[in-house]
Scaffold this active site. Structure first.
Site, PDB file in Angstrom:
ATOM      1  N   TYR A   1       0.842  -1.324  -0.088  1.00 25.47           N
ATOM      2  CA  TYR A   1      -0.030  -0.035   0.057  1.00 25.47           C
ATOM      3  C   TYR A   1       0.917   1.297  -0.087  1.00 25.47           C
ATOM      4  CZ  TYR A   1      -4.231   2.867   1.632  1.00 25.47           C
ATOM      5  OH  TYR A   1      -5.131   3.985   1.686  1.00 25.47           O
TER       6      TYR A   1
ATOM      7  N   TYR B   1      -1.703   4.555 -10.225  1.00 25.21           N
ATOM      8  CA  TYR B   1      -3.113   3.886 -10.553  1.00 25.21           C
ATOM      9  C   TYR B   1      -4.239   4.490 -10.087  1.00 25.21           C
ATOM     10  CZ  TYR B   1      -6.407   0.289 -11.493  1.00 25.21           C
ATOM     11  OH  TYR B   1      -7.463  -0.578 -12.041  1.00 25.21           O
TER      12      TYR B   1
END
Lengths: 385, 131
Positions: A283, A331
């Protein structure tokens, strides 16, 4: 009662909202619903098949009722961006224990457009509200980032190491048409981007988007009978840990204790080692997190994370592909990004990723939540073991 | 601005009086932060408020270039500091031009107090050479 690990529980549906990015005409709740219905379709199931619901953001009962589901099991665990990794773990335990048969886990967040989204901002009587927020440590870019200089300083690393994280992940994003930032960049370009909070420039901070994603879990036994059974992804091991909701109260600003604990439990429960991992998601709301992650998870030794990335190990063709969708940095990042990290892992294991890594059999997903407060770890595989 | 609870009010009242007061455990002898009526390390209720030295070192920081509304006129240096007594806390570094060359890690700091919006906040400034 069966085991929650070892491949006895499977992800049989996995999908994002049709679009991610800037979605000013879709509310937060509808992002949950769209992602949830897409994931059920992917599994060959309908809401009538679901008896367990988990989410973070809205209440699980809000999502369940919106979709016409009457659950006998609900989980509203809220630990920020890694909540969905914990939901996978909890859902696996529930299915293993017989408390649910088919669990739907949804994420949806109007992080950019703020349509139907709760008001932003914390309570001023909480510990963080009293002892951090008054100093301007409120926004993620000015709070989550505070320990980074210490991490770099202790290791003789510097801002270029942060920039190299961005450079490496843009290699992946450039191959992904759904990624918001797709340009290949150089270290100098990243360092020269507008400064957001020194030492972080814009490109070292995540994109801010709208979108959703969802997962459907059931037993491996039932998965085999579903139309998409051959695309099932199995949970081999998992871990979770929490530390402090205040960045200032981390046990060690140069290492995240909860990363170390939850990843160790995930490896232990999976019965696998670092050398067994073909693909890694860490993450990355900000560029320091993959550096903490590589070291705290034990994929590299202390102080080796920067060189590992600089040497090309994490880019296409490297020995350990990392954040292959481009990550939160490139992204998408709706606010609680963890669902998207899991979904990229599932795509890689199914062989359906935009930037597909050859022969992925074991993928490790590492999540973080509420800055350095919580950690979730999953070991996933396309083999049941 | 912070809204004190009964457990934290002595900290904020001390700040108004220009003192940095935190708690120390009578059982294990350690100072701890943030305030609560039992020791953060050993859970003993035998704790006392003490005024600390106000000396600290700079552990880490960011220089925030995008302050939230209301924070435009205060120091952009959002810093993690470690008190000589052990606890770490979030603060602002003041009294210095906010630039990396002025803020080496481990810089010695001393507490000072700033009134903001009716509250007095402990903040830190570089310790003077001869002090």
């Amino acid at each position: 009662m069966t085991s929650m690990h070892g491949g006895r529980i499977a992800i049989v549906g996995a999908a994002e909202t049709d679009e991610i990015g800037v979605l000013p005409n879709t509310s937060m709740l509808q992002l949950h619903a769209e992602a949830g219905l897409n994931a059920l379709r992917d599994a060959g199931l309908t809401p009538a098949d679901v008896d367990g619901v988990a989410t973070a953001g809205p209440l699980a009962l809000d999502v369940a009722h919106h979709l016409g589901i009457n659950p006998r099991w609900a989980d509203g665990t809220m630990v920020g961006g890694c909540s969905f990794l914990l939901h996978v773990r909890h859902a696996a335990a529930a299915v293993a224990a017989g408390a649910a048969d088919v669990v739907l886990i949804t994420h949806g967040e109007s992080g950019r457009s703020r349509v139907g989204a709760p008001r932003w901002g914390g309570a001023n009587a909480t510990p963080a509200g009293q002892f951090e927020a008054p100093y301007g440590a409120i926004t993620p870019y000015a709070t989550f980032t505070v320990p980074a200089l210490r991490f770099l300083h202790e290791r003789g690393m510097d801002r270029e190491d942060l920039a190299r994280v961005v450079v490496a992940q843009r290699e992946w994003a450039s191959k992904n048409p759904r990624a918001l930032r797709r340009d290949i960049v150089t270290v100098d370009e990243v360092l020269q981007a507008p400064e957001i909070a020194y030492p972080f420039t814009r490109d070292m901070c995540c994109v801010v988007t709208d979108g959703g994603g969802a997962l459907v879990l059931t037993s491996a036994e039932r998965a085999a009978d579903l139309p998409g059974g051959s695309r099932a992804v199995y949970l081999l091991g998992s871990g979770e840990a929490t530390e402090s909701a205040m960045v200032s109260q981390m046990e060690d600003p140069g290492s995240f204790q909860a990363f170390r604990r939850s990843s160790a439990e995930a490896f232990r429960t999976a019965g696998l080692g670092h050398g067994d991992v073909d693909h890694l998601m860490i993450y990355d709301a900000f560029a320091h997190l993959p550096l903490y992650g590589l070291e705290d998870l034990g994929f590299v030794g202390r102080g080796e994370s920067g060189a590992f990335i600089a040497d090309g190990h994490t880019i296409p063709g490297g020995s350990l592909p990392v954040n292959t969708n481009g990550g939160g940095l490139a992204y998408t990042h709706t606010g609680m990004y963890g669902m998207f990290a899991i979904l990229e892992s599932v795509r890689q294991l199914r062989g359906e990723a935009a930037a597909q890594v050859p022969d992925v059999e074991v993928s490790f997903v590492q999540g973080v939540g509420i800055f350095f407060a919580a950690s979730g770890s999953l070991v996933l595989s396309n083999r049941g073991f | 601005m912070p809204r004190p609870t009964p457990e934290t009010a002595p900290y904020w009242e001390a700040a108004k009086a220009g003192e940095l007061r935190i708690q120390k455990c009578g059982a294990c002898g350690r100072h701890y932060f943030y305030p609560r009526p039992f020791c953060r390390y050993c859970a003993s209720p035998d704790v006392a408020w003490v005024t600390v030295s106000g000396r600290a070192r700079l552990v880490s920081y960011v220089i925030n270039r995008r302050p939230m509304p209301g924070f435009e006129s205060v120091s952009p240096v959002i810093a993690l500091v470690e008190l000589d007594e052990g606890p770490r806390l979030m603060t602002n570094v003041v009294g210095v031009e906010p630039a990396p060359e002025n803020l080496p890690l481990d810089l010695r700091l001393r507490v000072t107090f700033e009134e903001r919006g009716g509250t007095v906040l402990p903040v830190f400034q570089p310790e003077e050479e001869s002090a």
